[in-house]
Design a protein around this motif. Structure first.
Motif, short mmCIF file in Angstrom:
data_model
loop_
_atom_site.label_atom_id
_atom_site.label_comp_id
_atom_site.label_asym_id
_atom_site.label_seq_id
_atom_site.Cartn_x
_atom_site.Cartn_y
_atom_site.Cartn_z
N ILE A 122 0.83 -1.22 0.00
CA ILE A 122 0.00 0.00 0.00
C ILE A 122 0.86 1.26 0.00
O ILE A 122 1.67 1.49 0.89
N ARG A 123 0.66 2.09 -1.02
CA ARG A 123 1.41 3.34 -1.15
C ARG A 123 0.62 4.54 -0.62
O ARG A 123 1.20 5.56 -0.24
N GLY A 124 -0.66 4.43 -0.62
CA GLY A 124 -1.53 5.50 -0.12
C GLY A 124 -2.95 4.96 -0.02
O GLY A 124 -3.27 3.95 -0.65
N LEU A 125 -3.78 5.63 0.78
CA LEU A 125 -5.14 5.14 1.00
C LEU A 125 -6.15 6.26 0.76
O LEU A 125 -6.01 7.35 1.32
N ASP A 215 0.87 4.82 8.16
CA ASP A 215 1.92 5.83 7.91
C ASP A 215 1.95 6.29 6.46
O ASP A 215 2.75 7.15 6.09
N SER A 216 1.08 5.74 5.61
CA SER A 216 1.03 6.20 4.22
C SER A 216 0.12 7.43 4.14
O SER A 216 -0.71 7.65 5.03
N PRO A 217 0.26 8.23 3.09
CA PRO A 217 -0.68 9.34 2.92
C PRO A 217 -2.11 8.82 2.85
O PRO A 217 -2.35 7.73 2.31
N ALA A 218 -3.05 9.57 3.41
CA ALA A 218 -4.44 9.09 3.44
C ALA A 218 -5.41 10.25 3.19
O ALA A 218 -5.20 11.36 3.68
N ALA A 244 -4.02 12.31 7.86
CA ALA A 244 -5.16 12.13 6.94
C ALA A 244 -5.87 13.45 6.72
O ALA A 244 -5.97 14.28 7.63
N ARG A 245 -6.38 13.63 5.52
CA ARG A 245 -7.21 14.80 5.22
C ARG A 245 -8.64 14.31 5.02
O ARG A 245 -8.86 13.26 4.39
N LEU A 246 -9.60 15.04 5.57
CA LEU A 246 -11.02 14.69 5.41
C LEU A 246 -11.68 15.66 4.45
O LEU A 246 -11.51 16.88 4.59
N VAL A 247 -12.44 15.14 3.49
CA VAL A 247 -13.23 16.02 2.62
C VAL A 247 -14.67 15.50 2.58
O VAL A 247 -14.91 14.31 2.34
N VAL A 248 -15.60 16.41 2.84
CA VAL A 248 -17.03 16.08 2.77
C VAL A 248 -17.55 16.57 1.42
O VAL A 248 -17.37 17.74 1.07
N VAL A 249 -18.18 15.67 0.66
CA VAL A 249 -18.64 16.01 -0.69
C VAL A 249 -20.13 16.35 -0.65
O VAL A 249 -20.97 15.51 -0.31
N ASP A 250 -20.44 17.59 -0.99
CA ASP A 250 -21.84 18.03 -1.00
C ASP A 250 -22.63 17.32 -2.10
O ASP A 250 -22.08 16.98 -3.15
N GLY A 251 -23.91 17.15 -1.84
CA GLY A 251 -24.79 16.58 -2.87
C GLY A 251 -24.58 15.10 -3.09
O GLY A 251 -24.98 14.57 -4.13
N ALA A 252 -23.94 14.42 -2.14
CA ALA A 252 -23.71 12.98 -2.28
C ALA A 252 -24.15 12.25 -1.03
O ALA A 252 -24.06 12.78 0.09
N GLY A 253 -24.64 11.02 -1.21
CA GLY A 253 -24.94 10.13 -0.10
C GLY A 253 -23.79 9.16 0.09
O GLY A 253 -22.64 9.58 0.26
N HIS A 254 -24.10 7.86 -0.01
CA HIS A 254 -23.11 6.82 0.27
C HIS A 254 -22.22 6.51 -0.93
O HIS A 254 -21.22 5.83 -0.79
N LEU A 255 -22.56 7.05 -2.13
CA LEU A 255 -21.80 6.71 -3.34
C LEU A 255 -21.31 7.96 -4.08
O LEU A 255 -21.72 8.23 -5.21
N PRO A 256 -20.42 8.74 -3.45
CA PRO A 256 -20.01 10.02 -4.06
C PRO A 256 -19.37 9.87 -5.44
O PRO A 256 -19.52 10.74 -6.28
N GLY A 257 -18.68 8.76 -5.69
CA GLY A 257 -18.03 8.58 -7.00
C GLY A 257 -19.02 8.53 -8.14
O GLY A 257 -18.71 8.93 -9.27
N LEU A 258 -20.24 8.05 -7.85
CA LEU A 258 -21.30 8.02 -8.88
C LEU A 258 -22.14 9.29 -8.84
O LEU A 258 -22.57 9.79 -9.88
N GLU A 259 -22.36 9.80 -7.63
CA GLU A 259 -23.29 10.93 -7.49
C GLU A 259 -22.64 12.27 -7.82
O GLU A 259 -23.28 13.17 -8.35
N GLN A 260 -21.34 12.39 -7.49
CA GLN A 260 -20.60 13.65 -7.74
C GLN A 260 -19.23 13.32 -8.33
O GLN A 260 -18.19 13.58 -7.71
N PRO A 261 -19.19 12.72 -9.54
CA PRO A 261 -17.90 12.23 -10.05
C PRO A 261 -16.86 13.33 -10.27
O PRO A 261 -15.67 13.09 -10.02
N GLU A 262 -17.27 14.54 -10.67
CA GLU A 262 -16.25 15.56 -10.97
C GLU A 262 -15.46 15.96 -9.73
O GLU A 262 -14.23 15.88 -9.75
N PRO A 263 -16.12 16.40 -8.64
CA PRO A 263 -15.32 16.74 -7.45
C PRO A 263 -14.54 15.55 -6.90
O PRO A 263 -13.41 15.72 -6.43
N LYS A 274 0.20 14.58 -5.71
CA LYS A 274 1.04 15.07 -4.59
C LYS A 274 1.87 13.96 -3.95
O LYS A 274 2.66 14.22 -3.04
N LEU A 275 1.66 12.72 -4.35
CA LEU A 275 2.38 11.59 -3.70
C LEU A 275 3.87 11.65 -3.99
O LEU A 275 4.27 12.02 -5.08
#
Ligand code: MLT
Length: 275
Positions: A122-125, A215-218, A244-263, A274-275
């Protein structure tokens, strides 16, 4: 077990493996593997039993209460360790070295298992709409009920039961294609796999004690309207992982990759470059 896998990109800059949630398949990441930064290779497998990968000989760990509460003795159980071992073999076969793992919900449980089994891979998570804790007794009761539904009424009933809570209200109102796609993915999953994965998730260990040692970037991503793995849980998980950095994606429920793919693609690209 050879996993069916979608691939894209050259891999000169690195490889990212996308692990889907339950009860979906690798196509949940279609928008992400087609939107990677130059040089990055994406791998989006169908985990064992899902999509086009057969369930084959799933493992039955003896004597776990969580397992026997959900699966009947003659039914298969998909442990997170078995899924992680498949992913380790996939990474060894398709990547030149350590790989970034981007994992959604159940995929996150698999990523935690992979980190315990083979941390050097694992290089990053990127942890998306997932949690580190084990199931509560209430969660195991829910899984037992869901397994009964799958046995009795099949995957269509599981889709009908799960869909309302999987997606943000705005997705349900304005994005019928995404709703239909999620329904098709769930209906395409066999009841045998659904039961096996429910039993495996019920038996998974608590990964919270592992978080401070990551200890990997997350990057932790969560949909603002996720009611299954809510932002408060993501916040606590991110706080326990160093750097770790946390990002909350607006306009998404449990599947942000499908619901808000651009952000989501922009966040993944920024993380990778940045890795
Ligand atoms: C998932 O999306 O993978 C599920 O919500 C995970 C779970 O049931 O715990």
């Amino acid at each position: 077990m050879d996993l069916h896998v979608r691939t894209a990109g050259s891999g000169d800059a690195g490889t990212i493996a996308f692990l889907h949630g339950f009860p979906f398949d690798g196509s949940v990441w279609d928008r992400q593997i087609s939107g990677l930064p130059p040089g990055w290779r994406g791998l989006a497998p169908d985990l064992r039993g899902f999509g086009r990968t057969p369930l084959a000989a799933a493992e039955l760990p003896a004597g776990s209460d969580g397992v026997h509460a959900v699966a009947h003795p003659d039914e298969a159980v998909l442990t997170m360790d078995a899924l992680a071992s498949d992913v380790a073999r996939l990474i060894e076969r398709h990547a030149a070295g350590p790989t970034v793992v981007c994992a959604l919900s159940m995929g996150g449980y698999v990523a935690f298992a992979l980190r315990r089994l083979r941390p050097e891979l694992i290089r990053g998570l990127v942890l998306m709409d997932t949690r580190a804790g084990a199931d509560s007794e209430e969660a195991r009761d829910n899984r037992r009920r869901m397994a009964d539904t799958a046995r009795r009424a099949g995957a269509e009933s599981i889709a009908t039961a799960m869909l309302p809570s999987l997606l943000a209200p705005a997705t349900h109102e304005r994005n019928p294609d995404v709703v239909a796609r999620v329904r098709r993915m769930i209906e395409g999953t066999s009841p045998r796999t659904i039961i096996a994965a429910l039993a495996g998730m019920a038996a998974r260990p608590d990964s919270s004690p592992d978080l401070p040692a990551i200890d990997s970037p997350a990057l932790v991503i969560v949909g603002a309207e996720d009611t299954i793995t809510p932002p408060e849980d993501a916040d606590a998980m991110a706080a326990a992982i160093p750097h770790a950095r946390l990002v909350v994606v607006d306009g998404a429920g449990h599947l942000p990759g499908l619901e808000q793919p651009e952000p989501v693609n922009a966040l993944i690209s920024e993380f990778l470059t940045k890795l």
